[in-house]
Design a protein around this motif. Structure first.
Motif, PDB file in Angstrom:
ATOM      1  N   LEU A 287       9.838   4.669  -4.796  1.00 16.05           N
ATOM      2  CA  LEU A 287      10.765   4.696  -5.700  1.00 16.05           C
ATOM      3  C   LEU A 287      12.162   4.644  -5.270  1.00 16.05           C
ATOM      4  N   GLY A 288      13.149   4.208  -5.869  1.00 22.48           N
ATOM      5  CA  GLY A 288      14.686   4.138  -5.523  1.00 22.48           C
ATOM      6  C   GLY A 288      15.200   5.227  -4.962  1.00 22.48           C
ATOM      7  N   PHE A 289      15.697   4.803  -3.760  1.00 24.62           N
ATOM      8  CA  PHE A 289      16.305   5.945  -3.122  1.00 24.62           C
ATOM      9  C   PHE A 289      15.712   6.920  -2.331  1.00 24.62           C
ATOM     10  N   LYS A 290      14.208   6.374  -2.277  1.00 28.30           N
ATOM     11  CA  LYS A 290      13.229   7.183  -1.569  1.00 28.30           C
ATOM     12  C   LYS A 290      12.242   6.320  -0.661  1.00 28.30           C
ATOM     13  N   GLU A 291      13.036   5.257  -0.267  1.00 31.63           N
ATOM     14  CA  GLU A 291      12.026   4.176   0.486  1.00 31.63           C
ATOM     15  C   GLU A 291      12.067   4.470   2.015  1.00 31.63           C
ATOM     16  N   HIS A 292      11.801   5.828   2.227  1.00 29.08           N
ATOM     17  CA  HIS A 292      11.693   6.094   3.643  1.00 29.08           C
ATOM     18  C   HIS A 292      10.719   5.453   4.328  1.00 29.08           C
ATOM     19  N   LEU A 293       9.488   5.340   3.876  1.00 31.45           N
ATOM     20  CA  LEU A 293       8.575   4.623   4.981  1.00 31.45           C
ATOM     21  C   LEU A 293       8.787   3.368   4.941  1.00 31.45           C
ATOM     22  N   THR A 294       9.249   2.535   3.746  1.00 31.21           N
ATOM     23  CA  THR A 294       9.707   1.336   3.707  1.00 31.21           C
ATOM     24  C   THR A 294      10.839   1.123   5.083  1.00 31.21           C
TER      25      THR A 294
ATOM     26  N   MET B  87      13.550  -3.270  -1.936  1.00 34.95           N
ATOM     27  CA  MET B  87      12.661  -2.684  -1.428  1.00 34.95           C
ATOM     28  C   MET B  87      11.728  -1.840  -2.170  1.00 34.95           C
ATOM     29  N   ASP B  88      12.412  -1.295  -3.481  1.00 31.88           N
ATOM     30  CA  ASP B  88      11.621  -0.104  -4.233  1.00 31.88           C
ATOM     31  C   ASP B  88      10.743  -0.576  -5.076  1.00 31.88           C
ATOM     32  N   ALA B  89       9.751   0.258  -5.455  1.00 28.15           N
ATOM     33  CA  ALA B  89       8.496   0.030  -6.347  1.00 28.15           C
ATOM     34  C   ALA B  89       8.851   0.525  -7.652  1.00 28.15           C
ATOM     35  N   LEU B  90       7.739   0.886  -8.436  1.00 29.74           N
ATOM     36  CA  LEU B  90       7.767   1.203  -9.782  1.00 29.74           C
ATOM     37  C   LEU B  90       7.021   2.368 -10.195  1.00 29.74           C
ATOM     38  N   PRO B  91       7.237   3.104 -11.086  1.00 31.71           N
ATOM     39  CA  PRO B  91       6.229   4.261 -11.570  1.00 31.71           C
ATOM     40  C   PRO B  91       4.954   3.775 -12.324  1.00 31.71           C
ATOM     41  N   ILE B  92       4.249   2.954 -11.803  1.00 33.95           N
ATOM     42  CA  ILE B  92       2.941   2.170 -12.263  1.00 33.95           C
ATOM     43  C   ILE B  92       1.638   2.618 -11.632  1.00 33.95           C
TER      44      ILE B  92
ATOM     45  N   GLN C 193       0.686  -1.112  -0.047  1.00 37.11           N
ATOM     46  CA  GLN C 193      -0.138  -0.018  -0.085  1.00 37.11           C
ATOM     47  C   GLN C 193       0.845   1.200   0.018  1.00 37.11           C
ATOM     48  N   ARG C 194       2.426   1.180   0.317  1.00 28.19           N
ATOM     49  CA  ARG C 194       2.919   2.444   0.360  1.00 28.19           C
ATOM     50  C   ARG C 194       4.052   2.163  -0.355  1.00 28.19           C
TER      51      ARG C 194
ATOM     52  N   HIS D  38      -0.463   5.207  -3.013  1.00 26.61           N
ATOM     53  CA  HIS D  38       0.405   6.158  -3.643  1.00 26.61           C
ATOM     54  C   HIS D  38       0.154   6.101  -5.173  1.00 26.61           C
ATOM     55  N   ASP D  39      -0.418   7.419  -5.436  1.00 27.77           N
ATOM     56  CA  ASP D  39      -1.002   7.403  -6.992  1.00 27.77           C
ATOM     57  C   ASP D  39       0.333   7.427  -7.753  1.00 27.77           C
ATOM     58  N   GLY D  40       0.199   6.607  -8.866  1.00 27.01           N
ATOM     59  CA  GLY D  40       1.331   6.287  -9.907  1.00 27.01           C
ATOM     60  C   GLY D  40       2.378   5.554  -9.623  1.00 27.01           C
ATOM     61  N   LEU D  41       2.161   4.849  -8.430  1.00 31.58           N
ATOM     62  CA  LEU D  41       3.401   3.952  -7.802  1.00 31.58           C
ATOM     63  C   LEU D  41       2.900   2.760  -7.462  1.00 31.58           C
ATOM     64  N   MET D  42       3.692   1.541  -7.616  1.00 31.44           N
ATOM     65  CA  MET D  42       3.238   0.242  -7.252  1.00 31.44           C
ATOM     66  C   MET D  42       4.312  -0.681  -7.147  1.00 31.44           C
ATOM     67  N   HIS D  43       4.029  -1.353  -6.313  1.00 30.91           N
ATOM     68  CA  HIS D  43       4.923  -2.700  -6.262  1.00 30.91           C
ATOM     69  C   HIS D  43       4.506  -3.682  -7.472  1.00 30.91           C
ATOM     70  N   ALA D  44       5.013  -3.444  -8.567  1.00 35.38           N
ATOM     71  CA  ALA D  44       4.525  -4.267  -9.530  1.00 35.38           C
ATOM     72  C   ALA D  44       5.732  -5.443  -9.815  1.00 35.38           C
ATOM     73  N   CYS D  45       6.516  -5.749  -8.931  1.00 30.20           N
ATOM     74  CA  CYS D  45       7.644  -6.573  -9.363  1.00 30.20           C
ATOM     75  C   CYS D  45       8.065  -7.746  -7.892  1.00 30.20           C
TER      76      CYS D  45
END
Length: 402
Positions: A40-47, A90-95, A36-37, A107-114
């Protein structure tokens, strides 16, 4: 569109120890929280904050802020022994996610798609089990929560900041949840598993003019089109046909009007191969083709060629151990497949260049539940039963390594 998959072998969780099976609801809860959260790469602060909170709750020592958002947990057994590492990205994708599930991305426009949310959950589950059972393994385990696998790459800066030293890691393993394999199967092979990834960007500089007067111009679109076609001869006529390689141009932009010959054209793409002996070959060959065609048309060019990730090369000895453990867990040879190579890239390769290890695929597709969409698809999701299987394999590796 879902993949067409072979029938899944019977998924029997009896080989998953009871304490890990009992952890399954928590694994699912952690994974869905992360799903749910996405970040993107190097921005995984909540994670990272979530990972740190769990480690602190369990009393596990850790270092944070490595390569900006990376975290490394350290767990020690009751007896001396080797230093091993588990790696999870840990990172997600701009999907934009299209799944209509209660845990869909917030998070609009972001997704754990991998599947990286699953990788992080599996690593957390492994950390929790080990800290609860220090008498069941020897030595020290480092669990590496890595940022930015999808790009620009977090493994290399983490290595440069010392995650494999103090103490020195002797072996490392990692996994990728894999929707190209059905739940209950494991893809593991010695040697090259995933390809090197190199990228290029090129601008052709011609001379614009009127579409009716081509003799006054240098047509950048014509030059670019000839180059793109000629680049395919590298694999077709320069690479040994017994080897595997791919040259892909995925982007081409030129022109602004139908009756104007464009003065410049831009294209970009990727190169992929398994055999490390080709390192350095493709940039020279690609530039030779571009330079030759440009010279023939009196055009100029600007080329930027840069390597991204080397190939993922698995150590034979450690791969053999992972294979034997996988066989213990899935209980049938049909559940183990070495036919799992992919031209996809992974920066786990940087870790494997430094220490011996094994990266393997954990089957996670379940078409019966509509969980077989490909990676990086806006409807990607996986069967969460794979989470406990991943923890079991990691724990057995740590217990059996010698």
């Amino acid at each position: 569109m879902v993949f067409s998959l072979a029938p899944s072998p019977s998924v029997d969780l009896s080989q998953i120890r009871l304490k890990i099976r009992n952890l399954q609801p928590q694994l699912v809860q952690w994974r869905r929280h992360l799903h749910q959260r996405p970040e993107l790469g190097f921005k995984e602060h909540l994670t990272s904050e979530f990972v740190i909170a769990k480690l602190e709750e369990w009393g596990i020592k850790y270092q944070s802020g490595i390569a900006k958002t990376g975290v490394v947990a350290t767990i020690t057994g009751t007896q001396p022994g080797p230093v091993l590492a588990i790696r999870a990205d840990m990172d997600a994708l701009p999907i934009q996610e299209q799944n209509q599930v209660e845990y869909r991305s917030q998070h609009d426009g972001l997704m754990h798609a991998c599947g990286h949310d699953g990788h992080t959950a599996i690593a957390l589950g492994t950390a929790y089990y080990l800290c609860q059972h220090p008498d069941q393994f020897r030595g020290t385990v480092k669990i590496i929560f890595q940022p930015a696998e999808e790009g620009p790459g977090g493994a290399k800066p983490m290595i440069e900041e010392g995650v494999l030293t103090n103490p020195q890691v002797e072996a490392i393993v990692g996994l990728h949840l894999w929707n190209r394999l059905p739940l209950g199967t494991i893809g593991v092979r010695s040697g090259a598993l995933m390809a090197a990834v190199e990228c290029f960007r090129c601008t052709i500089l011609g001379k614009g003019g009127h579409g009716a007067m081509p003799e006054q111009t240098i047509d950048s679109i014509l030059v670019g089109a000839q180059i793109i076609t000629a680049l395919q001869t590298i694999v077709a006529r320069n690479v040994n046909p017994l080897d595997s390689a791919v040259v892909t141009v995925g982007e081409f932009h030129a022109g602004k009007a139908h009756n104007i010959i464009a003065d410049s054209a831009h294209f970009s793409g990727t190169v992929r191969y398994f055999d490390s002996s080709y390192s350095g070959y493709f940039p020279a060959r690609i530039e030779a083709i571009i330079a030759g065609i440009c010279q023939a048309h009196n055009a100029r060019y600007d080329l930027d060629y840069y390597p991204l990730y080397p190939p993922v090369i698995n150590d034979p000895k450690i791969t053999e151990l992972i294979h034997s453990i996988a066989l213990e867990v899935v209980e049938t040879p049909a559940g183990i497949t070495p036919a799992c190579q992919t031209m996809g890239g992974e920066d786990m390769s940087f870790f494997l260049q430094q220490v011996p290890g094994c990266y393997f695929f954990l089957g996670s597709a379940n078409p019966a539940k509509d969980l077989a969409y490909p990676h990086h698809h806006p409807r990607f999701d996986f069967d969460e039963t794979a989470l406990a299987i991943g923890v079991e394999i990691f724990v057995r590796f740590i217990e059996q390594f010698s």
